[in-house]
Scaffold this active site. Structure first.
Site, PDB file in Angstrom:
ATOM      1  CD  GLU A  63       6.429   2.536  11.576  1.00 54.99           C
ATOM      2  OE1 GLU A  63       5.593   2.728  10.666  1.00 54.99           O
ATOM      3  OE2 GLU A  63       7.634   2.306  11.362  1.00 54.99           O
ATOM      4  CD  GLU A  75       1.265   0.596  10.231  1.00 53.27           C
ATOM      5  OE1 GLU A  75       0.414   0.665   9.316  1.00 53.27           O
ATOM      6  OE2 GLU A  75       2.467   0.482  10.024  1.00 53.27           O
ATOM      7  CE  LYS A  95       1.821  -2.802   8.889  1.00 53.67           C
ATOM      8  NZ  LYS A  95       1.610  -2.956   7.458  1.00 53.67           N
ATOM      9  CE  LYS A  97      -1.141   1.014   6.563  1.00 55.53           C
ATOM     10  NZ  LYS A  97       0.237   1.248   6.101  1.00 55.53           N
ATOM     11  CE1 TYR A 117       7.361   5.974   2.845  1.00 57.82           C
ATOM     12  CE2 TYR A 117       8.683   7.964   3.035  1.00 57.82           C
ATOM     13  CZ  TYR A 117       8.595   6.596   2.847  1.00 57.82           C
ATOM     14  OH  TYR A 117       9.727   5.861   2.681  1.00 57.82           O
ATOM     15  CB  SER A 124       1.037  -6.559   8.320  1.00 56.37           C
ATOM     16  OG  SER A 124       0.555  -5.639   7.359  1.00 56.37           O
ATOM     17  NE  ARG A 149       1.912   5.117  -8.911  1.00 58.18           N
ATOM     18  CZ  ARG A 149       2.076   6.300  -9.501  1.00 58.18           C
ATOM     19  NH1 ARG A 149       3.276   6.849  -9.529  1.00 58.18           N
ATOM     20  NH2 ARG A 149       1.050   6.952 -10.024  1.00 58.18           N
ATOM     21  CG  ASP A 153      -0.102  -0.017   2.537  1.00 54.83           C
ATOM     22  OD1 ASP A 153       0.913  -0.746   2.589  1.00 54.83           O
ATOM     23  OD2 ASP A 153      -0.459   0.698   3.485  1.00 54.83           O
TER      24      ASP A 153
HETATM   25  O1  LIG Z   1       7.664  -1.003   7.709  1.00 53.88           O
HETATM   26  P1  LIG Z   1       7.175  -1.729   6.486  1.00 53.88           P
HETATM   27  O2  LIG Z   1       6.942  -3.191   6.752  1.00 53.88           O
HETATM   28  O3  LIG Z   1       8.022  -1.483   5.274  1.00 53.88           O
HETATM   29  O4  LIG Z   1       5.785  -1.100   6.084  1.00 53.88           O
HETATM   30  C1  LIG Z   1       4.742  -0.960   6.991  1.00 53.88           C
HETATM   31  C2  LIG Z   1       3.738  -0.006   6.447  1.00 53.88           C
HETATM   32  O5  LIG Z   1       2.655   0.133   7.317  1.00 53.88           O
HETATM   33  O6  LIG Z   1       4.318   1.271   6.300  1.00 53.88           O
HETATM   34  C3  LIG Z   1       4.261   1.693   4.966  1.00 53.88           C
HETATM   35  C4  LIG Z   1       4.100   3.185   4.857  1.00 53.88           C
HETATM   36  O7  LIG Z   1       2.806   3.570   5.277  1.00 53.88           O
HETATM   37  C5  LIG Z   1       3.163   0.920   4.348  1.00 53.88           C
HETATM   38  O8  LIG Z   1       3.366   0.766   2.996  1.00 53.88           O
HETATM   39  C6  LIG Z   1       3.211  -0.388   5.076  1.00 53.88           C
HETATM   40  O9  LIG Z   1       1.939  -0.975   5.168  1.00 53.88           O
END
Ligand SMILES: O=P(O)(O)OC[C@@]1(O)O[C@H](CO)[C@@H](O)[C@@H]1O
Length: 396
Positions: free
Chosen positions: A223, A221, A263, A180, A396, A334, A89, A67
């Site tokens: 992060e 997610e 996630k 997501k 991003y 994921s 792409r 994505d």
């Molecule tokens: O850390 P990774 O596994 O490369 O990516 C995790 C992720 O959430 O971050 C990216 C940016 O939003 C997304 O493309 C992907 O789903």
């Protein structure tokens, strides 16, 4: 010696008598209140959400995160000298989706970016249909990216709530069954701020609630980024704070946890940390942070790769699954970069490399699938080798 005693008292509501039992009036009110509450989700919707979520995290399978936004694809294509246009792409995503059906032994779902969700292969078949025919569930990234949180030290929140319900309804009609939304929090001097944690938790909960109303399983997610020189313990501490706030917000928004997936980042030291940690250390810190914050009602946790190499992402996931602590959720992947680095490095934009690139995807998916069962033996290095996939300021 002076003995200090503290006693906290909470005044009972006036309807609770001194014996601590609720009076008739209070219990009646409670009953009336609950019987009048609108049902959050119908039983059928709950059942469907549970089915989707549990199919996504079935043992030995995980999610392919394909994505990447258009801006992210630029970062992938530039080093290969490829123009970041719609057709390139499409050609690249076609590689990911049109290989052997064997991929579905390890991949349960794919997260699409909006553009890709409505793209077709060279024969005019939609990517969604191609995946569905392989038994892989189509998912969709519904957030609209990070935006600055004004007045903070470079922190962000994530936008995209406007029209989200309508967009989810349309995506559902077009075949998406999960979604997501990514928030990103930085570790640093005083970071993440209370404001950033509160804001990102709330926006994730609001997103999750809207998805569920539309029959879509939300992947939540939050992060915690691995930029910086912080140690493992700091990452664990911050990850716990962020996850605790996330689940508080999900509860406040009445999100049906059984129909969600998390996630998160694995708990790792910052990329510039001098001290190196073993996979067993990462596994202990990660599982401990999750045990302390993620309710057992959540069926599964699918980690992002966050800049780990493909091989590290397999090895660490394997260590997490081998860790002997309590783990009431499925623990799988994921991954974006950790599933695609070797595919890109093999393809390099040349049609004659398509099948070799598809083999790389299969090989790495198989390795991560084994790791999700705690059965990965190592040695599946692909074209990208053990190369770190970390990118600084990946906003991003
Ligand atoms: O850390 P990774 O596994 O490369 O990516 C995790 C992720 O959430 O971050 C990216 C940016 O939003 C997304 O493309 C992907 O789903």
């Amino acid at each position: 010696m002076v003995e200090l005693k503290f006693r906290c008292t909470v005044n009972p509501p006036s309807d609770i008598n001194n014996s601590g039992k609720a009076s008739k009036k209070f219990s009646e009110n409670l009953f009336i209140y609950s019987s009048n509450m609108p049902q959050y989700l119908s039983a059928d919707k709950e059942k469907e959400l549970i089915e989707t979520a549990t199919t996504l995290i079935v043992k030995g399978k995980g999610v392919l995160a394909a994505d990447e936004s258009t801006a992210s694809m630029l970062k992938h294509f530039q080093p290969l000298g490829l123009e970041n246009n719609e057709e390139n792409r499409r050609l690249y995503r076609q590689i990911l989706f049109t290989g052997s059906k064997e991929l579905s032994n390890y991949i349960s779902g794919v997260i699409f970016f909006h553009e890709t969700f409505y793209q077709y292969d060279n024969n005019g078949k939609s990517f969604r249909e191609i995946l569905k025919d392989k038994g892989i569930i189509p998912g969709i990234k519904v957030d609209k990216g990070l935006v600055p949180l004004a007045g903070t030290n470079g922190e962000n929140t994530t936008q995209g709530l406007d029209n989200l319900s309508e967009r989810c309804a349309q995506y559902y009609r077009d075949g998406a069954r999960f979604a997501k939304w990514r928030c990103a929090l930085k570790i640093g001097d005083g970071l993440p701020s209370e404001l950033c944690i509160r804001e990102t938790s709330n926006v994730l909960a609001r997103y999750a609630s809207i998805c569920q109303q539309n029959g879509i399983v939300p992947i939540v997610e939050p992060e915690v980024l691995s930029e910086g020189d912080h140690d493992l313990e700091t990452c664990q501490y911050i990850t716990e704070k962020v996850l605790a706030a996330t689940y508080k917000a999900l509860n406040e928004h009445h999100v049906f946890l059984e129909g969600t997936l998390l996630k998160p980042n694995m708990v790792t030291a910052g990329f510039d940390c001098k001290k190196k940690y073993k996979p067993e250390d990462i596994a202990r810190a990660t599982v401990t942070a999750l045990q302390r914050t993620v309710p057992p009602a959540v069926p599964g946790i699918c980690f992002l790769s966050g800049g780990q190499s493909e091989e590290e992402a397999s090895i660490n996931l394997n260590a997490i699954n081998q860790y002997p602590g309590k783990k009431p959720w499925a623990l799988t992947f994921s991954y974006g970069r950790a599933l695609q680095a070797s595919v890109l490095a093999t393809w390099v934009g040349r049609p004659e490399n398509v099948s070799a690139a598809q083999n790389q995807l299969l090989k790495r998916a198989q390795a991560h699938g084994a790791a999700a069962k705690g059965e990965y033996k190592g040695g599946a290095s692909g074209t990208a080798g053990g190369q770190s996939l970390f990118e600084a300021n990946r906003n991003y």
